[in-house]
Design a protein around this motif. Structure first.
Motif, PDB file in Angstrom:
ATOM      1  N   LEU A  11      49.811  24.847  46.812  1.00  0.00           N
ATOM      2  CA  LEU A  11      50.441  26.158  46.960  1.00  0.00           C
ATOM      3  C   LEU A  11      49.678  27.230  46.186  1.00  0.00           C
ATOM      4  CD1 LEU A  11      54.235  25.278  46.810  1.00  0.00           C
ATOM      5  CD2 LEU A  11      52.947  26.107  48.790  1.00  0.00           C
ATOM      6  N   ALA A  12      49.206  26.899  45.017  1.00  0.00           N
ATOM      7  CA  ALA A  12      48.435  27.849  44.213  1.00  0.00           C
ATOM      8  C   ALA A  12      47.156  28.236  44.944  1.00  0.00           C
ATOM      9  CB  ALA A  12      48.119  27.258  42.844  1.00  0.00           C
ATOM     10  N   ALA A  13      46.520  27.275  45.584  1.00  0.00           N
ATOM     11  CA  ALA A  13      45.286  27.555  46.321  1.00  0.00           C
ATOM     12  C   ALA A  13      45.542  28.490  47.492  1.00  0.00           C
ATOM     13  CB  ALA A  13      44.660  26.253  46.810  1.00  0.00           C
ATOM     14  N   PHE A  14      46.668  28.334  48.176  1.00  0.00           N
ATOM     15  CA  PHE A  14      46.983  29.177  49.326  1.00  0.00           C
ATOM     16  C   PHE A  14      47.405  30.589  48.933  1.00  0.00           C
ATOM     17  CE2 PHE A  14      47.667  25.086  51.612  1.00  0.00           C
ATOM     18  CZ  PHE A  14      46.688  25.288  52.577  1.00  0.00           C
ATOM     19  N   THR A  15      48.001  30.763  47.753  1.00  0.00           N
ATOM     20  CA  THR A  15      48.498  32.076  47.357  1.00  0.00           C
ATOM     21  C   THR A  15      47.519  32.840  46.475  1.00  0.00           C
ATOM     22  OG1 THR A  15      49.638  31.122  45.446  1.00  0.00           O
ATOM     23  CG2 THR A  15      50.901  31.348  47.501  1.00  0.00           C
ATOM     24  N   ALA A  16      46.441  32.206  46.050  1.00  0.00           N
ATOM     25  CA  ALA A  16      45.465  32.876  45.190  1.00  0.00           C
ATOM     26  C   ALA A  16      44.673  33.908  45.982  1.00  0.00           C
ATOM     27  CB  ALA A  16      44.521  31.836  44.578  1.00  0.00           C
ATOM     28  N   ALA A  17      44.023  34.799  45.258  1.00  0.00           N
ATOM     29  CA  ALA A  17      43.149  35.790  45.887  1.00  0.00           C
ATOM     30  C   ALA A  17      42.026  35.073  46.621  1.00  0.00           C
ATOM     31  CB  ALA A  17      42.568  36.704  44.815  1.00  0.00           C
ATOM     32  N   PRO A  18      41.410  35.734  47.617  1.00  0.00           N
ATOM     33  CA  PRO A  18      40.318  35.095  48.345  1.00  0.00           C
ATOM     34  C   PRO A  18      39.264  34.563  47.387  1.00  0.00           C
ATOM     35  CG  PRO A  18      40.849  37.224  49.315  1.00  0.00           C
ATOM     36  CD  PRO A  18      41.646  37.091  48.053  1.00  0.00           C
ATOM     37  N   SER A  19      38.810  33.360  47.628  1.00  0.00           N
ATOM     38  CA  SER A  19      37.826  32.759  46.735  1.00  0.00           C
ATOM     39  C   SER A  19      36.418  33.077  47.212  1.00  0.00           C
ATOM     40  CB  SER A  19      38.032  31.248  46.669  1.00  0.00           C
ATOM     41  OG  SER A  19      37.803  30.687  47.945  1.00  0.00           O
ATOM     42  N   HIS A  20      35.475  32.879  46.339  1.00  0.00           N
ATOM     43  CA  HIS A  20      34.078  33.115  46.636  1.00  0.00           C
ATOM     44  C   HIS A  20      33.381  31.768  46.736  1.00  0.00           C
ATOM     45  CE1 HIS A  20      34.562  37.390  45.791  1.00  0.00           C
ATOM     46  NE2 HIS A  20      35.373  37.014  44.840  1.00  0.00           N
ATOM     47  N   ALA A  21      32.425  31.670  47.632  1.00  0.00           N
ATOM     48  CA  ALA A  21      31.719  30.414  47.831  1.00  0.00           C
ATOM     49  C   ALA A  21      30.881  30.047  46.619  1.00  0.00           C
ATOM     50  CB  ALA A  21      30.838  30.500  49.082  1.00  0.00           C
ATOM     51  N   ALA A  22      30.256  31.030  45.997  1.00  0.00           N
ATOM     52  CA  ALA A  22      29.401  30.749  44.844  1.00  0.00           C
ATOM     53  C   ALA A  22      29.167  32.028  44.066  1.00  0.00           C
ATOM     54  CB  ALA A  22      28.065  30.177  45.322  1.00  0.00           C
ATOM     55  N   GLY A  23      28.623  31.882  42.896  1.00  0.00           N
ATOM     56  CA  GLY A  23      28.235  33.053  42.122  1.00  0.00           C
ATOM     57  C   GLY A  23      29.336  33.576  41.231  1.00  0.00           C
ATOM     58  N   VAL A  24      29.230  34.832  40.904  1.00  0.00           N
ATOM     59  CA  VAL A  24      30.153  35.499  39.989  1.00  0.00           C
ATOM     60  C   VAL A  24      31.360  36.014  40.756  1.00  0.00           C
ATOM     61  CG1 VAL A  24      30.407  37.450  38.403  1.00  0.00           C
ATOM     62  CG2 VAL A  24      28.243  36.201  38.509  1.00  0.00           C
ATOM     63  N   ARG A  25      32.548  35.738  40.261  1.00  0.00           N
ATOM     64  CA  ARG A  25      33.770  36.293  40.866  1.00  0.00           C
ATOM     65  C   ARG A  25      33.929  37.717  40.367  1.00  0.00           C
ATOM     66  NH1 ARG A  25      38.804  37.358  39.382  1.00  0.00           N
ATOM     67  NH2 ARG A  25      40.330  37.504  41.041  1.00  0.00           N
ATOM     68  N   ALA A  26      33.592  38.683  41.199  1.00  0.00           N
ATOM     69  CA  ALA A  26      33.680  40.088  40.822  1.00  0.00           C
ATOM     70  C   ALA A  26      35.083  40.605  41.090  1.00  0.00           C
ATOM     71  CB  ALA A  26      32.661  40.910  41.598  1.00  0.00           C
ATOM     72  N   VAL A  27      35.710  41.164  40.084  1.00  0.00           N
ATOM     73  CA  VAL A  27      37.041  41.730  40.217  1.00  0.00           C
ATOM     74  C   VAL A  27      36.966  43.084  40.924  1.00  0.00           C
ATOM     75  CG1 VAL A  27      39.044  42.555  38.923  1.00  0.00           C
ATOM     76  CG2 VAL A  27      37.851  40.493  38.194  1.00  0.00           C
ATOM     77  N   GLY A  28      35.883  43.776  40.740  1.00  0.00           N
ATOM     78  CA  GLY A  28      35.691  45.079  41.364  1.00  0.00           C
ATOM     79  C   GLY A  28      34.399  45.702  40.887  1.00  0.00           C
ATOM     80  N   VAL A  29      34.137  46.911  41.329  1.00  0.00           N
ATOM     81  CA  VAL A  29      32.951  47.651  40.894  1.00  0.00           C
ATOM     82  C   VAL A  29      33.362  48.524  39.714  1.00  0.00           C
ATOM     83  CG1 VAL A  29      31.210  49.365  41.548  1.00  0.00           C
ATOM     84  CG2 VAL A  29      31.948  47.633  43.200  1.00  0.00           C
ATOM     85  N   ASP A  30      32.801  48.255  38.546  1.00  0.00           N
ATOM     86  CA  ASP A  30      33.146  48.987  37.336  1.00  0.00           C
ATOM     87  C   ASP A  30      32.548  50.386  37.337  1.00  0.00           C
ATOM     88  OD1 ASP A  30      34.164  48.864  34.404  1.00  0.00           O
ATOM     89  OD2 ASP A  30      32.102  49.610  34.253  1.00  0.00           O
ATOM     90  N   HIS A  31      31.261  50.483  37.681  1.00  0.00           N
ATOM     91  CA  HIS A  31      30.619  51.796  37.684  1.00  0.00           C
ATOM     92  C   HIS A  31      29.383  51.795  38.562  1.00  0.00           C
ATOM     93  CE1 HIS A  31      28.310  49.785  34.444  1.00  0.00           C
ATOM     94  NE2 HIS A  31      27.308  50.567  34.846  1.00  0.00           N
ATOM     95  N   VAL A  32      28.963  52.999  38.880  1.00  0.00           N
ATOM     96  CA  VAL A  32      27.712  53.237  39.580  1.00  0.00           C
ATOM     97  C   VAL A  32      26.852  54.052  38.630  1.00  0.00           C
ATOM     98  CG1 VAL A  32      26.651  54.403  41.544  1.00  0.00           C
ATOM     99  CG2 VAL A  32      28.836  53.223  41.836  1.00  0.00           C
ATOM    100  N   GLY A  33      25.609  53.633  38.425  1.00  0.00           N
ATOM    101  CA  GLY A  33      24.712  54.344  37.527  1.00  0.00           C
ATOM    102  C   GLY A  33      23.783  55.262  38.301  1.00  0.00           C
ATOM    103  N   ILE A  34      23.508  56.426  37.734  1.00  0.00           N
ATOM    104  CA  ILE A  34      22.616  57.383  38.378  1.00  0.00           C
ATOM    105  C   ILE A  34      21.787  58.087  37.305  1.00  0.00           C
ATOM    106  CG2 ILE A  34      24.470  59.099  38.452  1.00  0.00           C
ATOM    107  CD1 ILE A  34      23.186  60.288  40.934  1.00  0.00           C
ATOM    108  N   ASN A  35      20.480  58.162  37.549  1.00  0.00           N
ATOM    109  CA  ASN A  35      19.591  58.888  36.646  1.00  0.00           C
ATOM    110  C   ASN A  35      19.621  60.364  37.014  1.00  0.00           C
ATOM    111  OD1 ASN A  35      18.964  56.354  35.768  1.00  0.00           O
ATOM    112  ND2 ASN A  35      16.888  56.337  36.546  1.00  0.00           N
TER     113      ASN A  35
END
Length: 195
Positions: A11-35
């Motif tokens: 049940l936990a697996a079915f109700t959890a947020a979409p999983s990622h196949a590999a790599g870093v689980r990104a919660v979101g985009v924190d910032h965009v950098g610009i020079n």
């Protein structure tokens, strides 16, 4: 008891947020950098034009060979760098970098150059946004285009140039986009940033 533990795990697996196949689980985009060539000018532009609020400032940090340290992983590329982080509505933060006496390329990248990027600001009133930009002497690249069909049906966008020449965008889709009628995963949008 083993059955109950297995059931709870399933049940936990079915109700959890979409999983990622590999790599870093990104919660979101924190910032965009610009020079930017002038930190104060950029802060003023983002604040006055989009209501972004400067929150943090650090630097200048020296970037010469002695300041970088003997084990530095980068070559000195300027005399110093200063940074500011801006909060912009309910979206990602914007991090600004000002390099003093840069040894880097001073030409503005073209939209089609590898590594070129742009920031798109959402507005519910794109016509009003364009009128405001023009009133401030900002170069707007054409007129707003509304997508008539496909995944981006209902989206209106137009590009413009910041005072220092970076290409940026205004975008609007107050009634949603075409893909939302059939997609299981929805793109981030400002009206419901947590969904």
């Amino acid at each position: 008891m083993k059955f109950v533990a297995t059931l709870v795990t399933a049940l936990a697996a079915f109700t959890a947020a979409p999983s990622h196949a590999a790599g870093v689980r990104a919660v979101g985009v924190d910032h965009v950098g610009i020079n930017v060539p002038d930190l104060k000018q950029a802060e003023d532009f983002f604040s006055k034009t989009f209501g972004c609020v400067p929150v943090t400032h650090i630097g200048p940090f020296k970037l010469n060979a002695s300041g970088a340290g003997a084990d530095a992983k980068f070559a000195p590329r300027a005399d110093s760098v200063s940074l500011a982080m801006l909060r912009c509505g309910t979206g990602s933060n914007i991090e600004l970098f000002e390099y003093r006496n840069s040894k880097g390329n001073m030409d503005m990248p073209k939209a089609e150059d590898i590594g070129a990027s742009h920031i798109a600001f959402y507005t519910d009133d794109i016509k009003g946004g364009v009128t405001y930009l023009k009133s401030q002497g900002i170069t707007v690249l054409g007129e707003p285009i509304t997508m008539p069909s496909g995944d981006t049906e209902g989206e209106t966008w137009v590009h413009f140039r910041s005072p220092w020449g970076s290409e940026m965008e205004l975008v609007s889709y107050p009634k949603g986009k075409g893909y939302e009628k059939h997609a299981k995963v929805k793109l981030w949008k400002p009206g419901t940033p947590a969904n």
